[in-house]
Write a protein that holds these residues in place. Structure first.
Motif, PDB file in Angstrom:
ATOM      1  N   GLY A 154      63.978  11.052  27.717  1.00 14.15           N
ATOM      2  CA  GLY A 154      65.157  10.606  27.009  1.00 14.15           C
ATOM      3  C   GLY A 154      65.441   9.151  27.314  1.00 14.15           C
ATOM      4  O   GLY A 154      64.635   8.452  27.929  1.00 14.15           O
ATOM      5  N   ASN A 155      66.602   8.695  26.901  1.00 12.29           N
ATOM      6  CA  ASN A 155      66.957   7.281  27.017  1.00 12.29           C
ATOM      7  C   ASN A 155      68.052   7.072  28.052  1.00 12.29           C
ATOM      8  O   ASN A 155      68.897   7.953  28.264  1.00 12.29           O
ATOM      9  N   LYS A 156      68.049   5.903  28.652  1.00 11.67           N
ATOM     10  CA  LYS A 156      69.067   5.548  29.632  1.00 11.67           C
ATOM     11  C   LYS A 156      70.475   5.762  29.082  1.00 11.67           C
ATOM     12  O   LYS A 156      71.359   6.269  29.791  1.00 11.67           O
ATOM     13  N   VAL A 157      70.701   5.399  27.813  1.00 12.07           N
ATOM     14  CA  VAL A 157      72.057   5.489  27.268  1.00 12.07           C
ATOM     15  C   VAL A 157      72.533   6.933  27.160  1.00 12.07           C
ATOM     16  O   VAL A 157      73.752   7.184  27.158  1.00 12.07           O
ATOM     17  N   ASP A 158      71.597   7.901  27.092  1.00 16.26           N
ATOM     18  CA  ASP A 158      71.994   9.307  27.015  1.00 16.26           C
ATOM     19  C   ASP A 158      72.758   9.716  28.264  1.00 16.26           C
ATOM     20  O   ASP A 158      73.843  10.309  28.186  1.00 16.26           O
ATOM     21  N   CYS A 548      69.518  22.897  23.339  1.00 15.05           N
ATOM     22  CA  CYS A 548      70.314  22.729  24.564  1.00 15.05           C
ATOM     23  C   CYS A 548      71.773  23.038  24.237  1.00 15.05           C
ATOM     24  O   CYS A 548      72.146  23.275  23.087  1.00 15.05           O
ATOM     25  N   GLY A 549      72.597  23.033  25.266  1.00 13.37           N
ATOM     26  CA  GLY A 549      74.013  23.306  25.104  1.00 13.37           C
ATOM     27  C   GLY A 549      74.328  24.791  25.183  1.00 13.37           C
ATOM     28  O   GLY A 549      73.462  25.613  25.445  1.00 13.37           O
ATOM     29  N   GLY A 550      75.582  25.111  24.982  1.00 15.22           N
ATOM     30  CA  GLY A 550      76.048  26.491  25.087  1.00 15.22           C
ATOM     31  C   GLY A 550      76.939  26.727  26.291  1.00 15.22           C
ATOM     32  O   GLY A 550      77.757  27.640  26.297  1.00 15.22           O
ATOM     33  N   PRO A 584      75.713  18.087  27.766  1.00  8.64           N
ATOM     34  CA  PRO A 584      76.868  17.845  26.882  1.00  8.64           C
ATOM     35  C   PRO A 584      76.478  17.225  25.549  1.00  8.64           C
ATOM     36  O   PRO A 584      77.056  17.552  24.520  1.00  8.64           O
ATOM     37  N   VAL A 585      75.493  16.306  25.580  1.00  9.63           N
ATOM     38  CA  VAL A 585      74.963  15.691  24.360  1.00  9.63           C
ATOM     39  C   VAL A 585      73.453  15.617  24.524  1.00  9.63           C
ATOM     40  O   VAL A 585      72.957  15.085  25.525  1.00  9.63           O
ATOM     41  N   VAL A 586      72.716  16.135  23.563  1.00 12.19           N
ATOM     42  CA  VAL A 586      71.266  16.199  23.688  1.00 12.19           C
ATOM     43  C   VAL A 586      70.684  14.804  23.865  1.00 12.19           C
ATOM     44  O   VAL A 586      71.115  13.835  23.237  1.00 12.19           O
ATOM     45  N   MET A 587      69.711  14.688  24.760  1.00  9.82           N
ATOM     46  CA  MET A 587      69.089  13.401  25.018  1.00  9.82           C
ATOM     47  C   MET A 587      68.045  13.079  23.948  1.00  9.82           C
ATOM     48  O   MET A 587      67.590  13.950  23.217  1.00  9.82           O
ATOM     49  N   ARG A 588      67.666  11.835  23.869  1.00  8.10           N
ATOM     50  CA  ARG A 588      66.687  11.385  22.893  1.00  8.10           C
ATOM     51  C   ARG A 588      65.276  11.703  23.399  1.00  8.10           C
ATOM     52  O   ARG A 588      64.581  10.842  23.932  1.00  8.10           O
ATOM     53  N   GLY A 589      64.850  12.925  23.217  1.00  7.34           N
ATOM     54  CA  GLY A 589      63.522  13.302  23.673  1.00  7.34           C
ATOM     55  C   GLY A 589      63.427  14.786  23.937  1.00  7.34           C
ATOM     56  O   GLY A 589      64.361  15.550  23.677  1.00  7.34           O
TER      57      GLY A 589
END
Length: 619
Positions: A154-158, A548-550, A584-589
């Motif tokens: 994923g990305n750092k900003v995630d 993800c999530g739930g 909480p928020v899916v990462m980019r990857g």
């Protein structure tokens, strides 16, 4: 044999042109069962397994032996004073999982929970009842035993966004050491070395077999301006062959990396397969005291002196919490389940949405195709190899991966691109639904590929509920793909990016081109128009297996939060959720590597808490 493949008679309609549904498909699966359906691990465990003892007491009980549960069990049992029970609903990991090119045959087999999404009228429209498949791993290693093995973080900003949402200690700088802790990167100095670890248990490396179409995809990405770059390093915009969870081109699942070598060398580690946990035992003080589980049709209880840690995955963790009385009050009461804690369990469900239907045909000179007899011969030869090599030791074009920005002003990529192989595109375009449901052929052999653009910043959110007819049965998964119309825009921009690849020298020199025949459910639209591609997106929607999530991680003021920043369930003592559910928020990857990171960070919180609470920490 412990592995049972897909039953072709259940998914193959009469007269389909799909090769997997021919007599050859049955011969092929029979050969795989014969050569790879068993497990050396199974034979060992039959000799060493300990029968369950009803009412047994442990320090910790870990539910699920996947990416998270395997890491957590390893770390907790490093302390010889802590007795840990690891319960897994599935069985041992069969030999077929180790072969990269066979990964497609693992879904819909006995290693898969075989879930599917509920229809929403906006996506998956070409599939029966408007339902998309939702494969989830069942067995030692969980989904790391059946996925495509990509190591993507994923990305750092995630992660910085996670912390801005109120999750203290979850910034990228906080998480990076935990990524590196698990990692044993065998190519460290060929990637962005400052961001990779070499001392962890989880092997990470490039597959040794890379075919020409895989190289073509990376060359094409580079030609249109996507740099060759390690997207797990300092910058994510880039393209390269993704590294995988592998050693010498064989899969290394989380179970193989973290549990296999300690299972019978640490007496405080009790691993029990074929044990499905059905309830968390919670007393009147709202404290988790243990679990109930089923093995061979018999119910057992086990008690935890310290904590119960659920790592059963996105679907089964939420299901288990709700069966135990933790979840939305109204939903639980409608099923006559006594409410222990009213929390938003099952909400915040996320996945990267993609679609099928854009086909890149390869020339006869470029396409890695073989006859049916040669395919069977290659499989037999591979089975006899001591050092695995050749096309079956690769994944075809699947690891040719890029991350791109569909608009230049974006702070981070919003699209991920990979490609899946198609044995014969002429069959695929006639019956794409059966082709997907019976996708059993090795990824090494194909005459076309389907590039897949993935929206890695989806706005849509789904929900999950217990099955109203049978709460213990498969839950109702409302993935809600394309529920938010904004998810379509990045995909449409990604389509135009993909079409631009046809003009690159990488494509032209190999005779590769986009097939302009129309997919069955979109024949009323002209190929190449926005209307046609929008039709593909809605009709042939697909999961990317990045669910993800739930059980959202969030601060106490977040009404949708289920766990806090140390992954403790709100309102229930000594119970944690540590898996991809908490994202909480899916990462980019992809999600396997982040789930291991979450496990490392989560179990570190467990250890630090009990280190300061009890006298049995020092060893």
């Amino acid at each position: 044999m412990i592995w049972q493949p897909l039953n072709l008679t259940e998914v193959c309609p009469p007269c389909t042109p799909v090769s997997a549904c021919s007599n050859f498909g049955f011969v092929y699966l029979s050969l795989l069962v014969q050569l790879f359906g068993g497990s050396a691990e199974q034979k060992k465990q039959e000799k060493c397994a300990r029968d369950p003892v009803d009412g047994a007491e442990y320090d910790f009980i870990v539910v699920g032996a996947g990416a998270a549960g395997s890491v957590i069990t390893n770390r907790l049992t490093e302390n010889p004073h802590w007795k840990v029970l690891l319960l897994e609903a599935g069985g041992e990991e069969p030999d077929v999982t180790r072969v990269p090119s066979f990964f497609t045959v693992l879904t819909s087999s006995s290693l898969d929970w075989k879930y599917s999404s509920e229809p929403n009228g906006k996506s998956c429209l070409a599939f029966p009842e408007g339902r998309c498949g939702w494969p989830r791993g069942k067995g030692m290693g969980g989904s790391t035993a059946i996925n495509a093995m990509a190591y993507v973080r994923g990305n750092k900003v995630d992660y910085d966004e996670w912390e801005r949402m109120g999750n203290k200690g979850w910034s990228y700088d906080d998480c990076l050491p935990y990524f590196m802790k698990s990692e044993r990167n065998l190519n460290k100095y060929s990637v962005d070395s400052a961001f990779h670890g070499v001392r962890g248990e989880q092997a990470v490396s490039w597959l040794l077999s890379e075919d020409d179409p895989s190289t073509m995809m990376i060359d094409a990405f580079n030609t249109v301006g996507i740099p060759f770059r390690d997207f797990n390093g300092a910058e994510q915009v880039g393209a390269m062959q993704a590294q995988t969870f592998s050693v010498d081109s064989e899969r290394v699942s989380a179970y193989s990396a973290f549990i296999h070598h300690i299972r019978h060398t640490r007496p405080n580690c009790d691993v029990k397969p074929h044990c499905e946990v059905t309830k968390i035992l919670i007393d009147d003080t709202k404290t988790a005291r243990g679990v109930e589980y089923i093995k061979d049709g018999k119910k057992y209880t086990a008690y935890a002196k310290k904590e119960v840690i659920t790592c059963a995955g996105v679907v089964n963790t939420a299901k288990l919490l709700m069966l135990s009385g933790i979840g939305p009050k109204e939903h639980l009461e409608s099923l006559n389940i006594p409410v222990v804690q009213d929390l938003a369990v099952g909400e915040n469900l996320q996945d990267h949405v993609s679609f099928n239907g854009m086909i890149v045909a390869l020339s006869n000179e470029t396409a890695p195709t073989v006859s049916e007899d040669q395919m069977l011969s290659d499989i037999k030869e591979y089975a006899e190899m001591k050092i695995k090599k050749g096309p079956l030791a690769g994944l075809g074009p699947i690891m040719s991966c890029s991350f791109i920005k569909s608009e230049p002003h974006l702070v981070a990529p919003d699209l991920q691109c990979q490609a899946v192989p198609v044995l014969r595109w002429e069959e695929f375009i006639q019956d794409p639904i059966t082709h997907e449901k019976a996708a059993i052929m090795p990824t090494a052999y194909y005459n076309a590929l389907v590039p897949r653009i993935m929206n890695v910043v989806p706005k849509s959110r789904g929900k999950m509920f217990l099955n109203k007819n049978d709460p213990n049965g498969p839950p109702e998964i409302h993935a809600n793909y394309l529920g938010d119309e904004r998810d379509i825009e990045p995909l449409m921009r990604g389509v135009r990016f993909l079409l631009s690849l046809e003009d690159t020298e990488a494509f032209k020199s190999r005779g590769a081109y986009f097939v302009r025949e129309k997919m069955p459910h979109c024949k009323e639209h002209e190929w190449g128009t926005d209307e046609y591609f929008l039709c593909l997106i809605r009709q042939y929607t697909s999961t990317t297996h990045h669910q993800c999530g739930g059980c959202k991680m969030g601060p106490s003021w977040d009404k949708k939060a289920v766990v806090d920043s140390e992954l403790r369930v709100y309102g229930v003592a000594r119970l944690r959720v540590i898996d991809a559910s908490i994202i909480p928020v899916v990462m980019r990857g992809n999600t396997a590597a982040p789930t291991m990171m979450i496990a490392e960070k989560g179990v570190d919180s467990v250890i630090k808490y009990w280190q300061n609470t009890t006298d049995d920490y020092c060893f």
